[in-house]
Design a protein around this motif. Structure first.
Motif, short mmCIF file in Angstrom:
data_model
loop_
_atom_site.label_atom_id
_atom_site.label_comp_id
_atom_site.label_asym_id
_atom_site.label_seq_id
_atom_site.Cartn_x
_atom_site.Cartn_y
_atom_site.Cartn_z
N MET A 1 0.84 -1.19 0.00
CA MET A 1 0.00 0.00 0.00
C MET A 1 0.88 1.25 0.00
N GLU A 2 0.44 2.23 -0.75
CA GLU A 2 1.09 3.54 -0.75
C GLU A 2 0.19 4.51 0.01
N HIS A 3 0.81 5.52 0.58
CA HIS A 3 0.04 6.47 1.37
C HIS A 3 0.12 7.84 0.71
N LEU A 4 -1.01 8.54 0.76
CA LEU A 4 -1.12 9.90 0.23
C LEU A 4 -1.69 10.81 1.31
N VAL A 5 -1.25 12.04 1.31
CA VAL A 5 -1.88 13.07 2.12
C VAL A 5 -2.67 13.94 1.15
N VAL A 6 -3.96 14.06 1.40
CA VAL A 6 -4.88 14.76 0.50
C VAL A 6 -5.43 15.98 1.22
N THR A 7 -5.29 17.14 0.61
CA THR A 7 -5.90 18.36 1.12
C THR A 7 -7.09 18.69 0.23
N VAL A 8 -8.22 18.98 0.86
CA VAL A 8 -9.47 19.24 0.15
C VAL A 8 -9.98 20.62 0.56
N ILE A 9 -10.43 21.42 -0.42
CA ILE A 9 -11.10 22.68 -0.10
C ILE A 9 -12.17 22.92 -1.15
N ALA A 10 -13.34 23.36 -0.67
CA ALA A 10 -14.46 23.60 -1.58
C ALA A 10 -15.50 24.45 -0.87
N GLN A 11 -16.39 25.02 -1.64
CA GLN A 11 -17.56 25.68 -1.08
C GLN A 11 -18.34 24.61 -0.31
N ASP A 12 -18.74 24.90 0.92
CA ASP A 12 -19.43 23.91 1.72
C ASP A 12 -20.77 23.53 1.08
N GLN A 13 -21.04 22.23 1.08
CA GLN A 13 -22.28 21.72 0.51
C GLN A 13 -22.51 20.31 1.01
N PRO A 14 -23.76 19.88 1.13
CA PRO A 14 -24.02 18.50 1.53
C PRO A 14 -23.43 17.53 0.50
N GLY A 15 -22.89 16.43 1.00
CA GLY A 15 -22.36 15.39 0.12
C GLY A 15 -20.91 15.55 -0.29
N LEU A 16 -20.28 16.63 0.12
CA LEU A 16 -18.89 16.89 -0.26
C LEU A 16 -17.95 15.79 0.23
N VAL A 17 -18.02 15.46 1.50
CA VAL A 17 -17.14 14.43 2.07
C VAL A 17 -17.47 13.08 1.45
N GLU A 18 -18.74 12.81 1.23
CA GLU A 18 -19.14 11.54 0.63
C GLU A 18 -18.56 11.40 -0.77
N ARG A 19 -18.53 12.49 -1.54
CA ARG A 19 -17.99 12.44 -2.91
C ARG A 19 -16.50 12.08 -2.89
N VAL A 20 -15.75 12.66 -1.95
CA VAL A 20 -14.32 12.36 -1.82
C VAL A 20 -14.14 10.91 -1.34
N ALA A 21 -14.94 10.52 -0.34
CA ALA A 21 -14.85 9.16 0.20
C ALA A 21 -15.19 8.12 -0.86
N GLN A 22 -16.20 8.39 -1.69
CA GLN A 22 -16.58 7.45 -2.75
C GLN A 22 -15.46 7.31 -3.78
N CYS A 23 -14.84 8.43 -4.12
CA CYS A 23 -13.72 8.41 -5.07
C CYS A 23 -12.59 7.53 -4.55
N ILE A 24 -12.28 7.68 -3.27
CA ILE A 24 -11.21 6.88 -2.66
C ILE A 24 -11.59 5.40 -2.66
N ALA A 25 -12.82 5.11 -2.25
CA ALA A 25 -13.28 3.71 -2.18
C ALA A 25 -13.33 3.07 -3.56
N ASP A 26 -13.74 3.85 -4.57
CA ASP A 26 -13.83 3.31 -5.94
C ASP A 26 -12.48 2.84 -6.47
N HIS A 27 -11.40 3.33 -5.88
CA HIS A 27 -10.05 2.96 -6.34
C HIS A 27 -9.31 2.09 -5.33
N GLY A 28 -10.08 1.45 -4.44
CA GLY A 28 -9.49 0.52 -3.48
C GLY A 28 -8.74 1.20 -2.36
N GLY A 29 -8.96 2.52 -2.20
CA GLY A 29 -8.25 3.25 -1.15
C GLY A 29 -8.90 3.07 0.21
N ASN A 30 -8.13 3.32 1.23
CA ASN A 30 -8.60 3.23 2.61
C ASN A 30 -8.38 4.57 3.29
#
Length: 172
Positions: A1-30
């Protein structure tokens, strides 16, 4: 496994964290650890992700592709933790708000070789007068060579100059 540090910034909105989490999960990330917060209509966070080496490039590309949703991503490889041994110390500070408090405190901490591991600040009205009060809470990594008493003396001298109240205690 490789590790990444990810910084996220966006206009606040519902579903923002879920969108990032889904992207990570879709690629086998933890999703390993994170610190995230909303402030002034913006949402920002930093997280550490483990991803299989064979999915690393695809995950990076997918995370950067979140820009079409207004999500800005900054990526960095996860570095090794410093081997320096330090004591955890909690600093709590309250005083009348004025420019320069954070600069002055962090300058002294830097001179003493103390690392700021986390910092939360806010300005709130004082209970009786409604004057703005600055509050800071920091987790510090203090070199073992610096005693808690020596740190307190240095910080209390500065606190007197800044006219702020300061509490320092070793974190167990």
């Amino acid at each position: 496994m490789e590790h990444l540090v990810v910084t996220v910034i966006a206009q606040d909105q519902p579903g923002l964290v879920e969108r990032v989490a889904q992207c990570i999960a879709d690629h086998g990330g933890n999703w390993l650890e994170s610190r995230m917060s909303r402030m002034a209509g913006q949402f920002a966070g930093i997280l550490r992700v483990a991803v299989p080496a064979e999915s690393h490039a695809e995950l990076v590309e997918a995370l950067q592709g979140l820009s079409i949703h207004g999500i800005r991503i900054l990526l960095a490889p996860s570095g090794d933790e410093p081997s320096c041994v330090a004591k955890p110390v909690l600093l709590d500070l309250v005083g009348n708000d004025r420019p320069g408090i954070v600069r002055d405190i962090t300058r002294l901490l830097t001179e003493l070789g103390v690392n700021v591991e986390s910092l939360i600040t806010d300005v709130m009205p004082a209970p009786m007068s409604s004057e703005p009060l600055f509050h800071a809470e920091a987790m510090l990594a203090v070199p073992v060579s610096l005693t808690l008493d020596a740190l307190k003396i240095q910080l209390e001298t500065l606190a007197d100059d800044l006219m702020v109240e300061l509490n320092i205690r070793a974190e167990s």
